[in-house]
Design an enzyme around this catalytic site. Structure first.
Site, PDB file in Angstrom:
ATOM      1  N   HIS A 293     110.204  53.268  13.840  1.00  0.00           N
ATOM      2  CA  HIS A 293     111.374  52.461  13.488  1.00  0.00           C
ATOM      3  C   HIS A 293     112.599  52.953  14.222  1.00  0.00           C
ATOM      4  O   HIS A 293     112.740  54.152  14.435  1.00  0.00           O
ATOM      5  CB  HIS A 293     111.634  52.486  11.965  1.00  0.00           C
ATOM      6  CG  HIS A 293     112.470  51.354  11.524  1.00  0.00           C
ATOM      7  ND1 HIS A 293     113.844  51.414  11.517  1.00  0.00           N
ATOM      8  CD2 HIS A 293     112.127  50.107  11.135  1.00  0.00           C
ATOM      9  CE1 HIS A 293     114.313  50.243  11.123  1.00  0.00           C
ATOM     10  NE2 HIS A 293     113.299  49.431  10.871  1.00  0.00           N
ATOM     11  N   ASP A 344     105.980  46.239   8.496  1.00  0.00           N
ATOM     12  CA  ASP A 344     104.924  45.319   8.941  1.00  0.00           C
ATOM     13  C   ASP A 344     103.510  45.838   8.709  1.00  0.00           C
ATOM     14  O   ASP A 344     102.563  45.066   8.751  1.00  0.00           O
ATOM     15  CB  ASP A 344     105.109  45.001  10.433  1.00  0.00           C
ATOM     16  CG  ASP A 344     106.323  44.140  10.640  1.00  0.00           C
ATOM     17  OD1 ASP A 344     106.399  43.087  10.015  1.00  0.00           O
ATOM     18  OD2 ASP A 344     107.215  44.543  11.409  1.00  0.00           O
TER      19      ASP A 344
END
Ligand code: COA
Length: 407
Positions: A293, A344
């Protein structure tokens, strides 16, 4: 020695002058270009704040706040409609306000077949169809420049209501299934699942999906929200801004990752093969989808919840091995790269357990993130400033022009 006494820009001016002393005009142009290229460049805009917002805050140390509330305080205590109200208005609704928003959303969910049918039968990914349909809805908003704030608020809420219906409609029409209409007694997320699958959700599914929607609603200045804000900053219309966002979300470095996560989970035969599979990917220099991330240095707080939800659903639906594969991937990737799953990764597990085909994972993401997009678009309108950064020019200067017949 001379350089000690002369400022850097004077030296560059002098060098340029020497190179171009016979073409004074060209020199002046070059000087301007040189000055304009001398900007701070931050690759990928990492850690650059491009706007101010009150909507949500992504804490790098593993927390997410919606309008001041840590999501840890919201999950399990509020429904998705309350989150819509919170992100749109900056406060949680009272009973009356919640009833009103529920009824507005319910009315907005009813969309005539013809709006969906004209695009649904086209070939292409459902995200492409969704993008086209939203764009076509915008055809009816030509007077956007004269719109009052309340008019934009109304469109925002209408879009929040419409996107899930459109996604469900695309799926059903493309698969030769009859469209299913929402029920007044159902919650918003529950209705979305119902319209998509054509059967009522049980209590566990309903609760899991409501949480999925809450966890995807907003996330600071992620790439698609940034795209939406840039479009809104030109004072273009809401539909155009949402179309920009949809196009940005579908990329595999953003919301398109979860579809690839599912492909990976299906590609690995059994948990025992995970280690070799992941090591092979990393050795080939591939990124493991659903990991890493830009902002979080610790585990994505949304992933923590989705793992829990995914586990419960997988155990209920005989997908124990799928869950085991996912957690083994998490351990191997962490061991090899010290990175964590993002939203996700376990979202793929949750949607798969809810029987959603993987091509619809990103449209489902969009059906929730439309809340964040529209909130940010409205905030950007009130900000009233054009977002227009600059670039650091790395090309040539003073290139000699060669006429067409001499090239
Ligand atoms: N798989 C393998 N390695 C990864 C990785 C992944 N998914 N994500 C990051 N890394 C590695 C990078 O290669 C880099 O290693 P290096 O320093 O040796 O070059 C390091 O971790 C830092 O990552 P970086 O590329 O700086 O992260 P970023 O902020 O530029 O990118 C993402 C963030 C999300 C785009 C990136 O993590 C990624 O591509 N993830 C996969 C796609 C995905 O899941 N997207 C959904 C995001 S919510």
């Amino acid at each position: 020695m001379l350089a000690i006494f002369l400022d850097e820009s004077i030296i560059s001016d002098f060098v340029l002058f020497l190179l171009n002393f016979n073409e004074l005009g060209c020199y002046l142009v070059q000087k301007l270009l040189f000055m304009s290229s001398n900007k701070i460049y931050i690759r990928g805009l990492r850690d650059v704040a491009a706007c101010e917002t009150r909507i949500s805050f992504v804490d790098p140390f593993g927390a997410l706040y919606y309008a001041g509330y840590d999501i840890d305080r919201l999950i399990g205590r509020v429904c998705f409609e309350e989150i819509i109200f919170l992100l749109n208005n900056g406060k949680l609704p009272n009973k009356k306000e919640l009833e009103n928003i529920k009824s507005t959303l319910y009315s907005g969910m009813k969309i005539p077949d013809k709006i969906i049918r004209k695009c649904a039968n086209k070939k292409g990914h459902p995200m492409e169809i969704l993008r086209t349909i939203i764009s076509s809805l915008g055809e009816h908003d030509s007077d956007f420049e004269n719109k009052e704030e309340s008019g934009n608020n109304q469109i925002a809420l209408q879009l929040i209501a419409q996107v899930p219906t459109i996604v469900a409609g695309i799926y059903r029409m493309r698969n030769g299934l009859k469209r299913v209409h929402p029920k007044k007694e159902y919650g918003f997320a529950e209705n979305f699942l119902y319209m998509f699958r054509g059967k009522p959700a049980d209590v566990a599914e309903k609760d899991a999906f409501d949480r999925y929607m809450i966890l995807h609603a907003d996330h600071g200045l992620n790439a698609s929200t940034f795209a939406a804000r840039v479009t809104a900053s030109t004072l273009s219309d809401i539909y155009s801004a949402v179309v920009s966002a949809i196009g940005t979300l579908r990329g595999k470095l953003h919301g398109g990752a979860s579809e690839r996560v599912m492909a990976m989970l299906l590609d690995v035969n059994k948990p025992g093969e995970v280690e070799e599979y992941i090591q092979g990917m990393l050795f080939d220099g591939q990124k493991v989808m659903g990991f890493g991330h830009r902002v979080y240095k610790k585990e994505d707080p949304r992933s923590k919840y989705l793992r829990k939800i995914g586990k419960a659903l997988c155990l209920d639906t005989n997908k124990k091995e799928l869950y085991k594969k996912a957690t083994t991937i998490q351990s191997v990737v962490h061991k090899e790269r010290k990175i964590y799953p993002n939203v996700d990764f376990y979202a793929a597990l949750v949607l798969n357990a809810l029987e959603i085909p993987k091509e619809y994972f990103t449209p489902f993401f969009a059906s929730s993130r439309i809340v964040g997009w529209t909130s940010h678009i409205l905030e950007q309108y009130s900000e009233g400033v054009l977002i227009r950064p600059t670039s650091s020019y790395t090309g040539a200067y003073g290139t000699k022009f060669v006429p067409l017949d001499k090239r």
